[in-house]
Motif scaffolding. Structure first.
Motif, PDB file in Angstrom:
ATOM      1  N   ILE A 159       0.835  -1.203   0.000  1.00 12.62           N
ATOM      2  CA  ILE A 159       0.000   0.000   0.000  1.00 12.62           C
ATOM      3  C   ILE A 159       0.868   1.250   0.000  1.00 12.62           C
ATOM      4  CG2 ILE A 159      -1.628   1.346   1.399  1.00 12.62           C
ATOM      5  CD1 ILE A 159      -2.853  -1.328   2.304  1.00 12.62           C
ATOM      6  N   LEU A 160       1.893   1.269   0.855  1.00 14.03           N
ATOM      7  CA  LEU A 160       2.799   2.418   0.923  1.00 14.03           C
ATOM      8  C   LEU A 160       3.538   2.632  -0.397  1.00 14.03           C
ATOM      9  CD1 LEU A 160       4.297   1.967   4.507  1.00 14.03           C
ATOM     10  CD2 LEU A 160       3.126   4.019   3.660  1.00 14.03           C
ATOM     11  N   ILE A 161       4.022   1.535  -0.976  1.00 14.51           N
ATOM     12  CA  ILE A 161       4.755   1.640  -2.243  1.00 14.51           C
ATOM     13  C   ILE A 161       3.857   2.220  -3.330  1.00 14.51           C
ATOM     14  CG2 ILE A 161       5.790   0.297  -4.110  1.00 14.51           C
ATOM     15  CD1 ILE A 161       6.956  -1.560  -1.966  1.00 14.51           C
ATOM     16  N   ASN A 162       2.621   1.721  -3.422  1.00 12.09           N
ATOM     17  CA  ASN A 162       1.697   2.204  -4.462  1.00 12.09           C
ATOM     18  C   ASN A 162       1.397   3.686  -4.292  1.00 12.09           C
ATOM     19  OD1 ASN A 162       1.573  -0.324  -5.578  1.00 12.09           O
ATOM     20  ND2 ASN A 162      -0.451  -0.833  -4.794  1.00 12.09           N
ATOM     21  N   LEU A 163       1.111   4.102  -3.048  1.00  9.57           N
ATOM     22  CA  LEU A 163       0.762   5.502  -2.817  1.00  9.57           C
ATOM     23  C   LEU A 163       1.963   6.422  -3.024  1.00  9.57           C
ATOM     24  CD1 LEU A 163      -1.583   5.231   0.319  1.00  9.57           C
ATOM     25  CD2 LEU A 163      -2.240   5.555  -2.070  1.00  9.57           C
ATOM     26  N   LEU A 164       3.126   6.004  -2.544  1.00 10.33           N
ATOM     27  CA  LEU A 164       4.333   6.831  -2.720  1.00 10.33           C
ATOM     28  C   LEU A 164       4.752   6.903  -4.188  1.00 10.33           C
ATOM     29  CD1 LEU A 164       6.471   5.799   0.379  1.00 10.33           C
ATOM     30  CD2 LEU A 164       5.740   8.117  -0.205  1.00 10.33           C
ATOM     31  N   SER A 165       4.703   5.776  -4.880  1.00 11.52           N
ATOM     32  CA  SER A 165       5.079   5.762  -6.309  1.00 11.52           C
ATOM     33  C   SER A 165       4.184   6.694  -7.100  1.00 11.52           C
ATOM     34  CB  SER A 165       4.983   4.337  -6.859  1.00 11.52           C
ATOM     35  OG  SER A 165       5.874   3.475  -6.192  1.00 11.52           O
ATOM     36  N   ASN A 166       2.866   6.637  -6.820  1.00 14.79           N
ATOM     37  CA  ASN A 166       1.923   7.519  -7.507  1.00 14.79           C
ATOM     38  C   ASN A 166       2.212   8.981  -7.188  1.00 14.79           C
ATOM     39  OD1 ASN A 166       0.430   5.809  -9.028  1.00 14.79           O
ATOM     40  ND2 ASN A 166      -1.458   5.968  -7.858  1.00 14.79           N
ATOM     41  N   ALA A 167       2.445   9.264  -5.907  1.00 14.84           N
ATOM     42  CA  ALA A 167       2.691  10.649  -5.509  1.00 14.84           C
ATOM     43  C   ALA A 167       3.931  11.202  -6.197  1.00 14.84           C
ATOM     44  CB  ALA A 167       2.841  10.722  -3.980  1.00 14.84           C
ATOM     45  N   ILE A 168       5.010  10.412  -6.229  1.00 16.60           N
ATOM     46  CA  ILE A 168       6.246  10.858  -6.892  1.00 16.60           C
ATOM     47  C   ILE A 168       6.042  11.004  -8.393  1.00 16.60           C
ATOM     48  CG2 ILE A 168       8.637  10.214  -7.389  1.00 16.60           C
ATOM     49  CD1 ILE A 168       8.656   8.770  -4.640  1.00 16.60           C
ATOM     50  N   LYS A 169       5.325  10.042  -8.977  1.00 12.66           N
ATOM     51  CA  LYS A 169       5.103  10.056 -10.428  1.00 12.66           C
ATOM     52  C   LYS A 169       4.380  11.332 -10.871  1.00 12.66           C
ATOM     53  CE  LYS A 169       3.335   6.328 -12.337  1.00 12.66           C
ATOM     54  NZ  LYS A 169       2.333   5.349 -12.815  1.00 12.66           N
ATOM     55  N   PHE A 170       3.373  11.770 -10.074  1.00 13.77           N
ATOM     56  CA  PHE A 170       2.543  12.902 -10.503  1.00 13.77           C
ATOM     57  C   PHE A 170       2.975  14.231  -9.862  1.00 13.77           C
ATOM     58  CE2 PHE A 170      -0.194   9.177 -11.135  1.00 13.77           C
ATOM     59  CZ  PHE A 170      -0.541   9.363 -12.463  1.00 13.77           C
ATOM     60  N   THR A 171       4.160  14.252  -9.267  1.00 10.75           N
ATOM     61  CA  THR A 171       4.674  15.493  -8.674  1.00 10.75           C
ATOM     62  C   THR A 171       5.950  15.918  -9.400  1.00 10.75           C
ATOM     63  OG1 THR A 171       3.781  14.876  -6.504  1.00 10.75           O
ATOM     64  CG2 THR A 171       5.473  16.586  -6.550  1.00 10.75           C
ATOM     65  N   ASN A 172       5.921  17.112  -9.965  1.00  9.50           N
ATOM     66  CA  ASN A 172       7.074  17.613 -10.713  1.00  9.50           C
ATOM     67  C   ASN A 172       7.856  18.675  -9.953  1.00  9.50           C
ATOM     68  OD1 ASN A 172       6.536  15.967 -12.997  1.00  9.50           O
ATOM     69  ND2 ASN A 172       4.947  17.411 -13.640  1.00  9.50           N
ATOM     70  N   GLN A 173       7.263  19.269  -8.952  1.00  9.78           N
ATOM     71  CA  GLN A 173       7.964  20.237  -8.120  1.00  9.78           C
ATOM     72  C   GLN A 173       7.349  20.225  -6.724  1.00  9.78           C
ATOM     73  OE1 GLN A 173       7.520  24.069  -9.931  1.00  9.78           O
ATOM     74  NE2 GLN A 173       5.296  24.103  -9.734  1.00  9.78           N
ATOM     75  N   GLY A 174       8.135  20.669  -5.759  1.00 14.24           N
ATOM     76  CA  GLY A 174       7.656  20.614  -4.387  1.00 14.24           C
ATOM     77  C   GLY A 174       8.148  19.350  -3.711  1.00 14.24           C
ATOM     78  N   GLY A 175       7.225  18.499  -3.270  1.00  9.06           N
ATOM     79  CA  GLY A 175       7.657  17.283  -2.612  1.00  9.06           C
ATOM     80  C   GLY A 175       6.523  16.381  -2.204  1.00  9.06           C
ATOM     81  N   VAL A 176       6.917  15.273  -1.555  1.00  4.85           N
ATOM     82  CA  VAL A 176       5.982  14.260  -1.071  1.00  4.85           C
ATOM     83  C   VAL A 176       6.298  14.020   0.404  1.00  4.85           C
ATOM     84  CG1 VAL A 176       5.210  11.872  -1.269  1.00  4.85           C
ATOM     85  CG2 VAL A 176       5.791  13.170  -3.344  1.00  4.85           C
ATOM     86  N   ARG A 177       5.249  13.916   1.221  1.00  2.77           N
ATOM     87  CA  ARG A 177       5.457  13.675   2.637  1.00  2.77           C
ATOM     88  C   ARG A 177       4.553  12.538   3.107  1.00  2.77           C
ATOM     89  NH1 ARG A 177       4.218  18.100   7.327  1.00  2.77           N
ATOM     90  NH2 ARG A 177       2.226  18.085   6.204  1.00  2.77           N
ATOM     91  N   VAL A 178       5.130  11.680   3.959  1.00  2.00           N
ATOM     92  CA  VAL A 178       4.363  10.594   4.573  1.00  2.00           C
ATOM     93  C   VAL A 178       4.138  10.932   6.039  1.00  2.00           C
ATOM     94  CG1 VAL A 178       4.261   8.134   5.068  1.00  2.00           C
ATOM     95  CG2 VAL A 178       5.448   8.933   3.012  1.00  2.00           C
TER      96      VAL A 178
END
Length: 406
Positions: free
Chosen positions: A299-318
């Protein structure tokens, strides 16, 4: 009764007819009177074209020159005329009157007892009863017609249900065959794909001979595309197992803090490549949970992969925290990516669906990641929610019990 009552008197005795006529004239009814001296004349007035009248009641003498009251009643009944008949009897003819009533007469009245009150009362009662019988008959006919219609609709409904059941069986069989095909295909594809990736890795290590820069670039592309394809194959395999009900869970105790940190580090290279931040915000008083380790990691891998894939600037936080007296755990993956339109919130959790379904979409994939995530979350007895704004970012939040009920 305020309406005009049409009455036919059938009697061969002029004196008796006059007595009846006077009694009716003294009564309170608004009447139209017609007279006949015998059965033939009565039938002619009932059915001949010039004299055809819809009589409300017939006053009938039993003894007639050409017939008797019983024969006339039978003739009228054969013609299916629903007109109440009142038999006028002589002194001592009560037994005959009873027989005539059995044949279908509405009532009888002794000529010696004819009075305005008795005659009006008998006529009114006979008309009311006749109209009530007609209304009941009509209601029964309508009820039978309604019942027949309902029975027909019920038969059609049963036939439709049988067809739906048959279609459901066919759909279930088709779904089963599809799941088996996906599982078989995915399993068979993994072996050659692993071989391709293995040989690519050997070449990237420049074993046994060194490669030129161009060759290294080509082999690197082969390895990266093979890795992407293997991820798709794994998604198909997982989805087919979930759909077939063959995805097995293994609940055990583990440290959620370590799992989250480990998963984030495994995917950090993807964020580095896109030059975006990847951070964690873990706030747990007790990091120990009783859940399926592999399932939660997926679940974590899927959500993080999607978040990184669709983010071009800024960041991702868990973010990870406890709620409801630490009995439940919430895991949120926030990004500053492209966002999702509200109309697509439910659609993106469907299998093989993406927010952008066009062939020219910028981001590739099977469209199974979120469908698998949703299914796995439910298997962990949890829920997943989405908050998003186009151009601002998205937040996927998974809430699960700290201890799964096995």
């Amino acid at each position: 009764m305020d309406e005009n009552i049409k009455i036919l008197i059938v009697d061969d005795d002029e004196v008796d007819r006059m007595a009846v006529r006077r009694a009716l004239q003294k009564g309170s009814l608004n009447i139209t009177l017609c007279e006949a001296e015998n059965s033939a004349a009565a039938l002619e007035k009932l059915f001949s074209t010039p004299n055809n009248q819809n009589f409300d009641v017939i006053l009938l003498d039993y003894y007639l020159p050409d017939s008797n009251g019983l024969n006339l009643i039978e003739q009228i009944n054969e013609l299916n005329l629903s007109i109440p008949l009142i038999v006028l009897t002589g002194q001592g003819d009560e037994e005959i009157a009873v027989e005539i009533m059995k044949a279908g007469a509405a009532d009888y009245l002794s000529k010696s007892r004819v009075s305005p009150q008795s005659l009006i009362q008998t006529i009114s009662s006979a008309i009311r009863i006749n109209r009530a019988e007609k209304a009941a008959k009509l209601a029964n006919q309508r009820l039978r017609a309604t019942n027949e219609l309902l029975m027909q609709k019920n038969r059609e409904l049963k036939l439709q249900q049988q067809q739906i059941q048959l279609q459901n069986i066919q759909l279930q069989e088709a779904s089963r065959l599809k799941s088996e095909f996906l599982a078989t295909m995915s399993h068979e594809l993994r072996t050659p794909m692993n071989a391709i990736m293995g040989f690519s890795q050997l070449l990237l290590r420049q074993y046994p001979d060194p490669l030129s820069e161009q060759q290294l670039n080509i082999v690197g592309r082969i390895f990266n595309n093979s890795q992407n394809l293997l991820e798709m194959i794994n998604e198909l395999l997982d989805f087919s197992k979930i759909e077939a009900g063959k995805f097995e869970l293994n609940f055990r105790e583990f440290d959620l803090d370590k799992l989250v940190c480990l998963t984030v580090e495994e995917l950090r290279s993807l964020a580095v490549q896109k030059k975006i931040e990847l951070k964690t915000d873990i706030n747990l008083n007790n990091p120990t949970v009783f859940q399926d380790y592999s399932c939660l990691k997926r679940i974590l891998i899927n959500l993080l992969s999607n978040a990184i894939k669709f983010t071009n600037q800024g960041g991702v936080r868990v973010k990870v925290w406890e709620f409801e007296s630490e009995n439940k755990i919430a895991i949120a993956v926030e990004d500053t990516g492209i966002g999702i339109e509200k109309d697509n919130f439910k659609r993106i959790f469907e299998a093989f669906r993406q927010a952008d379904q066009s062939i020219s979409r910028a981001h590739t994939g099977t469209g199974l990641g979120l469908a698998i995530t949703d299914s796995l979350t439910k298997m962990l007895q949890g829920t997943i929610t989405l908050e998003s704004e186009v151009g601002v970012g998205s937040v996927f939040c998974v809430k699960i019990p700290r201890k799964a009920y096995v």
